[in-house]
Write a protein that holds these residues in place. Structure first.
Motif, PDB file in Angstrom:
ATOM      1  N   UNK A   1       0.593  -1.206   0.204  1.00 18.86           N
ATOM      2  CA  UNK A   1      -0.152  -0.234   0.153  1.00 18.86           C
ATOM      3  C   UNK A   1       1.293   0.995  -0.055  1.00 18.86           C
ATOM      4  N   UNK A   2       0.555   1.835  -1.285  1.00 19.55           N
ATOM      5  CA  UNK A   2       1.779   2.916  -1.133  1.00 19.55           C
ATOM      6  C   UNK A   2       0.676   4.418  -0.245  1.00 19.55           C
ATOM      7  N   UNK A   3       2.344   5.183   0.299  1.00 16.17           N
ATOM      8  CA  UNK A   3       1.708   6.490   1.022  1.00 16.17           C
ATOM      9  C   UNK A   3       0.343   7.249   0.598  1.00 16.17           C
TER      10      UNK A   3
ATOM     11  N   UNK B   1      -4.837   3.012 -13.708  1.00 18.07           N
ATOM     12  CA  UNK B   1      -3.779   3.473 -11.730  1.00 18.07           C
ATOM     13  C   UNK B   1      -4.034   5.151 -11.541  1.00 18.07           C
ATOM     14  N   UNK B   2      -4.396   5.287 -10.908  1.00 13.59           N
ATOM     15  CA  UNK B   2      -5.016   6.664  -9.735  1.00 13.59           C
ATOM     16  C   UNK B   2      -4.078   6.667  -9.292  1.00 13.59           C
TER      17      UNK B   2
ATOM     18  N   UNK C   1      -5.987   8.087 -13.445  1.00 14.62           N
ATOM     19  CA  UNK C   1      -4.365   8.745 -14.453  1.00 14.62           C
ATOM     20  C   UNK C   1      -4.190   7.462 -15.864  1.00 14.62           C
ATOM     21  N   UNK C   2      -4.343   8.502 -17.144  1.00 13.58           N
ATOM     22  CA  UNK C   2      -3.945   7.234 -18.204  1.00 13.58           C
ATOM     23  C   UNK C   2      -3.074   6.514 -17.998  1.00 13.58           C
ATOM     24  N   UNK C   3      -2.924   5.295 -18.831  1.00 15.39           N
ATOM     25  CA  UNK C   3      -2.179   4.242 -18.561  1.00 15.39           C
ATOM     26  C   UNK C   3      -2.837   3.229 -17.688  1.00 15.39           C
TER      27      UNK C   3
ATOM     28  N   UNK D   1      -0.562   4.826  -8.197  1.00 15.34           N
ATOM     29  CA  UNK D   1      -0.751   3.776  -8.407  1.00 15.34           C
ATOM     30  C   UNK D   1      -1.297   2.798  -8.928  1.00 15.34           C
ATOM     31  N   UNK D   2      -1.732   1.785  -8.480  1.00 16.43           N
ATOM     32  CA  UNK D   2      -2.342   0.590  -8.952  1.00 16.43           C
ATOM     33  C   UNK D   2      -3.407   0.320  -8.089  1.00 16.43           C
ATOM     34  N   UNK D   3      -5.074   0.993  -8.271  1.00 17.89           N
ATOM     35  CA  UNK D   3      -6.533   1.161  -8.149  1.00 17.89           C
ATOM     36  C   UNK D   3      -6.915  -0.218  -7.478  1.00 17.89           C
ATOM     37  N   UNK D   4      -6.914  -0.531  -5.850  1.00 14.53           N
ATOM     38  CA  UNK D   4      -7.204  -1.839  -5.413  1.00 14.53           C
ATOM     39  C   UNK D   4      -8.749  -1.814  -4.677  1.00 14.53           C
TER      40      UNK D   4
END
Length: 416
Positions: free
Chosen positions: A272-274, A301-302, A321-323, A279-282
């Protein structure tokens, strides 16, 4: 969930709904129960007895491959007699993705879609037209139900020629159009080629779904068609549209966090990112009864936005986000995986040829999936008519299976 709740009160309800979801999944779905047992053996704790939302990071992820592996009903958490709707979407393997809904699931989804539409200013005075590709046909039903709950006049998603879609848009006095960004561009191009001035239409707003959009694109399409655009986020496989939606300030999309718990992870490590990092949406479902998702990796990506929105809505927001973080292609809002193409080619040809696939973005036409196949003696007949027939059949089969437009090209193997 009432909007006047304090953050602590909302978190408590989310936790209670998460505990209920985990209990139902672990009790009724062998896939989830086996995972629960492994966690219990390793940690000595029951993973369904979470005491804080942050503890969800200790649970394993779900991925698209699990949906096909347990085809058709292996991930259902209720008996089939409680299922009132079954949706099918292309999966990432030979098996499609099958999702089920209880009556309460459909009511929840209708409420989510209605809320998203109402936030975008849609009301009973509107005529709402739905124009989505076959791969997003399930979303068409959800948008129809959500709009009808607001007493909106609805033109359902119906396969029509481009000319007839434009005719309906003009003659039926459509004021709201639900479509993908690529289809919006295509429709604008048809309007101008037909000499139809957008100011002569009743169209006021576009609900854009299936793909993230850049600000430049929005400004361009709004100026061309004299409309406002509103972005909605959903999953084309499970469970549907309007999981997140824009408000009038358009500073990110409000996530329906009374129904889904979002996380942002590092796609490489799964950590889990700060707060605030991309990063990737879960997503984890909190209210879905028939088909619970537990830490489902979306591949999108979000970035989560924790600051309160000026609109006053308490739901957490995300920047879409794109990609992507996986190897899937987004073709007009429909996700396509290489394994799907491989499976269809093998079924049609009896073997898997050497091939490459690409997303072809076209300025005034619908985006398409281009598949380049290496030619060899085993592949096609030398007779031109038979070769053309084989290509037509293969192209039709791929398009029907994947739910997106397909273009086939033959190339010498040396050019790969």
């Amino acid at each position: 969930m009432p909007d006047n709740m304090t953050p602590d009160e909302r978190a408590q309800i989310q936790l209670e709904r998460l505990q209920s979801t985990l209990n139902r999944a672990y009790r009724n779905v062998p896939f989830h129960r086996n995972r629960q047992n492994r966690i219990s053996e390793k940690t000595g704790k029951d993973p369904s007895l979470l005491e804080d939302l942050s503890e969800i990071s200790g649970l394993p992820f779900m991925a698209r491959k699990h949906l096909g592996k347990h085809y058709p009903y292996g991930l259902f958490a209720v008996p089939l007699r409680d299922i009132v709707r079954i949706h099918t979407a292309p999966g990432t393997s030979a098996n499609p993705t099958v999702t089920g809904y209880t009556r309460q699931d459909l009511l929840n989804w209708r409420e989510m879609v209605s809320r998203a539409l109402m936030t975008g200013g849609v009301d009973s005075y509107d005529i709402l037209q739905i124009s989505l590709a076959t791969g997003l046909a399930n979303w068409g039903r959800d948008y129809k139900d959500g709009a009808e709950a607001l007493a909106v006049g609805v033109i359902p998603n119906t396969p029509l020629s481009p000319e007839k879609q434009l005719m309906v848009l003009r003659d039926y006095k459509t004021s709201v159009l639900v479509t993908t960004p690529s289809e919006a561009v295509r429709m604008a191009g048809r309007m101008f080629r037909a000499g139809l001035n957008p100011t002569a239409l009743n169209l006021k707003r576009l609900i854009l779904v299936g793909e993230p959009v850049e600000q430049g694109f929005r400004e361009h399409i709004e100026a061309q068609l004299h409309v406002d655009t509103w972005l909605h986020y959903g999953l084309s496989e499970v469970p549907g549209p309007a999981i997140a939606f824009e408000c009038e300030h358009r500073q990110g999309l409000h996530i329906s966090d009374d129904h889904f718990l979002p996380e942002i992870i590092d796609p490489g490590t799964g950590a889990v990112l700060p707060e605030g990092e991309a990063g990737e949406l879960v997503l984890t479902s909190l209210t879905t009864r028939a088909f619970p998702l537990i830490r489902f990796r979306t591949g999108d990506r979000a970035r989560l936005i924790q600051e309160p929105c000026k609109c006053g809505r308490p739901m957490i927001r995300m920047e879409w986000l794109e990609g992507r973080t996986d190897d899937m292609l987004n073709v007009n809002g429909v996700k396509v995986h290489q394994d799907q193409i491989t499976g269809r080619l093998k079924d049609a040809l009896g073997f898997v040829p050497t091939f490459r696939h690409y997303l072809r973005k076209q300025p005034d036409e619908k985006n398409l999936l281009e598949i380049c196949i290496a030619v060899n003696d085993k592949l096609f007949s030398d007779e031109i008519k038979m070769l053309e027939r084989q290509l037509r059949e293969l192209k039709t089969g791929l398009s029907e299976t994947l739910g997106v437009p397909v273009q086939l090209r033959l190339k010498e193997k040396s050019s790969f």
